[in-house]
Design an enzyme around this catalytic site. Structure first.
Site, PDB file in Angstrom:
ATOM      1  CB  CYS A 158     -63.074  23.556  39.715  1.00 23.44           C
ATOM      2  SG  CYS A 158     -63.639  22.840  41.253  1.00 23.44           S
TER       3      CYS A 158
HETATM    4  N1  NAD Z   1     -62.337  20.839  45.510  1.00 17.17           N
HETATM    5  C1  NAD Z   1     -63.133  21.828  45.192  1.00 17.17           C
HETATM    6  O1  NAD Z   1     -62.798  22.978  45.415  1.00 17.17           O
HETATM    7  C2  NAD Z   1     -64.496  21.584  44.542  1.00 17.17           C
HETATM    8  C3  NAD Z   1     -65.396  22.640  44.490  1.00 17.17           C
HETATM    9  C4  NAD Z   1     -66.641  22.430  43.938  1.00 17.17           C
HETATM   10  C5  NAD Z   1     -66.965  21.182  43.413  1.00 17.17           C
HETATM   11  N2  NAD Z   1     -66.062  20.155  43.461  1.00 17.17           N
HETATM   12  C6  NAD Z   1     -66.472  18.857  42.925  1.00 17.17           C
HETATM   13  O2  NAD Z   1     -66.784  17.990  44.012  1.00 17.17           O
HETATM   14  C7  NAD Z   1     -66.431  16.639  43.682  1.00 17.17           C
HETATM   15  C8  NAD Z   1     -65.479  16.083  44.724  1.00 17.17           C
HETATM   16  O3  NAD Z   1     -64.291  16.851  44.705  1.00 17.17           O
HETATM   17  P1  NAD Z   1     -63.247  16.874  45.891  1.00 17.17           P
HETATM   18  O4  NAD Z   1     -62.346  18.010  45.603  1.00 17.17           O
HETATM   19  O5  NAD Z   1     -63.941  16.801  47.198  1.00 17.17           O
HETATM   20  O6  NAD Z   1     -62.472  15.484  45.626  1.00 17.17           O
HETATM   21  P2  NAD Z   1     -61.496  14.714  46.620  1.00 17.17           P
HETATM   22  O7  NAD Z   1     -60.631  13.865  45.774  1.00 17.17           O
HETATM   23  O8  NAD Z   1     -60.884  15.676  47.587  1.00 17.17           O
HETATM   24  O9  NAD Z   1     -62.469  13.789  47.488  1.00 17.17           O
HETATM   25  C9  NAD Z   1     -63.231  12.764  46.940  1.00 17.17           C
HETATM   26  C10 NAD Z   1     -63.255  11.597  47.926  1.00 17.17           C
HETATM   27  O10 NAD Z   1     -64.081  10.580  47.370  1.00 17.17           O
HETATM   28  C11 NAD Z   1     -63.520   9.331  47.764  1.00 17.17           C
HETATM   29  N3  NAD Z   1     -64.040   8.284  46.888  1.00 17.17           N
HETATM   30  C12 NAD Z   1     -63.726   8.013  45.610  1.00 17.17           C
HETATM   31  N4  NAD Z   1     -64.458   6.980  45.156  1.00 17.17           N
HETATM   32  C13 NAD Z   1     -65.245   6.571  46.172  1.00 17.17           C
HETATM   33  C14 NAD Z   1     -66.214   5.555  46.315  1.00 17.17           C
HETATM   34  N5  NAD Z   1     -66.534   4.752  45.298  1.00 17.17           N
HETATM   35  N6  NAD Z   1     -66.831   5.416  47.506  1.00 17.17           N
HETATM   36  C15 NAD Z   1     -66.510   6.234  48.530  1.00 17.17           C
HETATM   37  N7  NAD Z   1     -65.612   7.222  48.450  1.00 17.17           N
HETATM   38  C16 NAD Z   1     -64.990   7.395  47.287  1.00 17.17           C
HETATM   39  C17 NAD Z   1     -62.031   9.553  47.654  1.00 17.17           C
HETATM   40  O11 NAD Z   1     -61.302   8.614  48.432  1.00 17.17           O
HETATM   41  C18 NAD Z   1     -61.887  10.977  48.186  1.00 17.17           C
HETATM   42  O12 NAD Z   1     -61.633  11.026  49.571  1.00 17.17           O
HETATM   43  C19 NAD Z   1     -65.850  16.698  42.275  1.00 17.17           C
HETATM   44  O13 NAD Z   1     -66.862  16.458  41.359  1.00 17.17           O
HETATM   45  C20 NAD Z   1     -65.402  18.128  42.150  1.00 17.17           C
HETATM   46  O14 NAD Z   1     -65.395  18.568  40.815  1.00 17.17           O
HETATM   47  C21 NAD Z   1     -64.828  20.333  44.037  1.00 17.17           C
END
Ligand code: NAD
Length: 418
Positions: free
Chosen positions: A260
């Site tokens: 983030c």
């Molecule tokens: N990790 C955190 O602490 C956090 C906190 C708040 C917000 N966010 C936001 O949440 C969002 C997701 O982050 P995350 O940390 O969960 O990411 P991540 O990489 O852990 O998970 C994302 C998942 O999406 C899947 N994916 C990608 N493209 C895809 C598609 N076309 N169809 C289906 N699945 C698909 C990936 O395989 C992966 O498993 C981001 O925008 C991030 O900024 C993350």
């Protein structure tokens, strides 16, 4: 509340805990991920996210069905999009995952469905980027289906606040969209905060992260100044933090990591540039925080110099390499930059991290403290995992450099703090 069928696209750090939260409340969840290995793991009842115990996956049983097929989402009342929103090489928003997932979803979208974007992004994404793709289905947002943005506030490793006890912000395209999203999240959150539209919700999330980034940068800059002034920054912050009002504590450190903070502020900077506006606080904070690993390596060099040793050939033990304490997440971890810089100067770098057994790209595995503490030239606390006994580190290592202030309260000749 009557059981709902909820679809979740992207089962990562955000999507999987959310899927489990709905399933634990008795709702049926269709969890979709493009990564077949994750889907396979869930089908076998295994978790791959530290915050979600494997027992939780087995305890929700059939209420969480994992799939790679978008067609399985057609039967869901609501679909939440939790895909990554990283930066491109040129540090601009990379919406490819969002565009790809939305394109696949539009092919199976059905009337009356609620679609909520959870991925962090710049204001305008839901209305200007997501909406037109979903409308390729022939359905109109706000009329035939509902559309909203609701930012995820998950903080990996945190246990004092959960999805249930962290208020959830929602902003829909129309009042009806907001209301649908509010009802959905009321199933898993005690408090749902509604705002006027997706833009306010999108920007609220960015504000939360920019607030942290700017305040951490301020502390990092003060830490550099304190080094020149020979004042202990930790003593100063501890003293200031006794003020019961008007001060909020932030700590300096080796730099910012995670998915983030190093990424999200630049989403807003990009949007601002489109409107001929330059976000100086964001850029300055980014610059200071990105420089922090360089400052840390200078401190390492300086500390070794004090005991007549060069960086070249010195054995340096890094304690903690994940981006924050208590988790194994290596994304954008400043430890990686510190390792690279120290290696470039000829140091022999090893690490100990109870949460990160291997760093295959660097050809390293976590070493045992008992084997390394006495034999290294310098031990650096990069990430202060609670499992490590820092008194022992100071007692056994010849020289200790603490970038996290975790040794406050220990006085020793071989100990230096940021
Ligand atoms: N990790 C955190 O602490 C956090 C906190 C708040 C917000 N966010 C936001 O949440 C969002 C997701 O982050 P995350 O940390 O969960 O990411 P991540 O990489 O852990 O998970 C994302 C998942 O999406 C899947 N994916 C990608 N493209 C895809 C598609 N076309 N169809 C289906 N699945 C698909 C990936 O395989 C992966 O498993 C981001 O925008 C991030 O900024 C993350």
């Amino acid at each position: 509340m009557a059981p709902m069928k909820v679809g979740i696209i992207g089962l990562g750090y955000v999507g999987l805990p959310l899927a489990v939260a709905f399933a634990e409340e008795g709702h049926e969840v269709v969890g979709l991920d493009a990564d077949g290995r994750k889907v396979e793991a869930l089908r076998e009842g295994r978790s791959y996210i530290e915050d979600v115990p494997t027992e939780t996956i087995s305890s929700v049983g059939d209420r969480l069905v994992a799939t790679t097929s978008y067609e399985d989402l057609a039967a869901c009342e609501a679909v939440l999009i939790c895909v990554p929103t990283p930066l491109t090489q040129s540090r601009e928003p990379d919406l490819t995952y969002l565009v790809d997932s939305a394109t696949s979803l539009s092919a199976v979208l059905v009337p009356e469905q609620l679609v909520v974007l959870e991925s962090t992004t710049y204001p305008g994404t839901t209305r200007e980027r997501l909406r037109p793709i979903l409308e390729e289905s022939g359905l109109a947002a706000g009329r035939d289906f509902h559309l909203a943005f609701s930012p995820e506030r998950i903080d990996p490793g945190r246990t004092d606040y959960t999805i249930r006890t962290t208020p959830k912000i929602v902003g829909g395209l129309t009042e009806a969209c907001t209301e649908r999203a509010r009802e959905l999240y009321a199933a898993i959150c005690d408090e749902v905060v509604t705002v006027s539209g997706p833009e306010a919700a999108e920007l609220a999330k960015l504000l939360e992260n920019i607030f942290r980034s700017v305040n951490i940068a301020l502390m990092n800059e003060l830490a550099m100044l304190c080094d020149r002034l020979d004042i202990d920054i930790w003593e100063v912050i501890d003293a200031a933090a006794t003020k019961p009002f008007g001060f909020m504590r932030f700590d300096p450190g080796p730099g910012m990591g995670g998915h983030c903070l190093p990424v999200d502020p630049f989403y807003l900077a990009y949007k601002a540039r489109e409107h001929d506006f330059y976000t100086e606080f964001i850029e300055l904070a980014g610059k200071i925080n990105q420089n922090q690993p360089h400052f840390c390596v200078q401190r390492m060099e300086h500390s070794l110099n004090e005991v007549s040793k060069p960086m070249r050939g010195s054995r340096i033990l890094l304690l903690g390499v994940s981006y924050k304490a208590g988790v194994g997440d290596m994304r954008e971890s400043p430890a990686l930059k510190i390792m690279r810089l120290a290696r470039e100067m000829g140091a022999d770098v090893v690490y100990h991290d109870p949460h990160v057994p291997e760093l295959p790209d660097l050809g390293l595995s976590s070493v045992e403290l008992a084997d390394e503490l006495a034999g290294c030239d310098l031990a650096c606390v990069v990430t202060a995992h609670p499992e490590v006994d820092y008194e022992r580190v100071v007692a056994e290592a010849p020289l200790v450099l603490d970038f996290r202030g975790v040794t406050r309260g220990i006085e020793a000749k071989n100990l230096v703090r940021l």
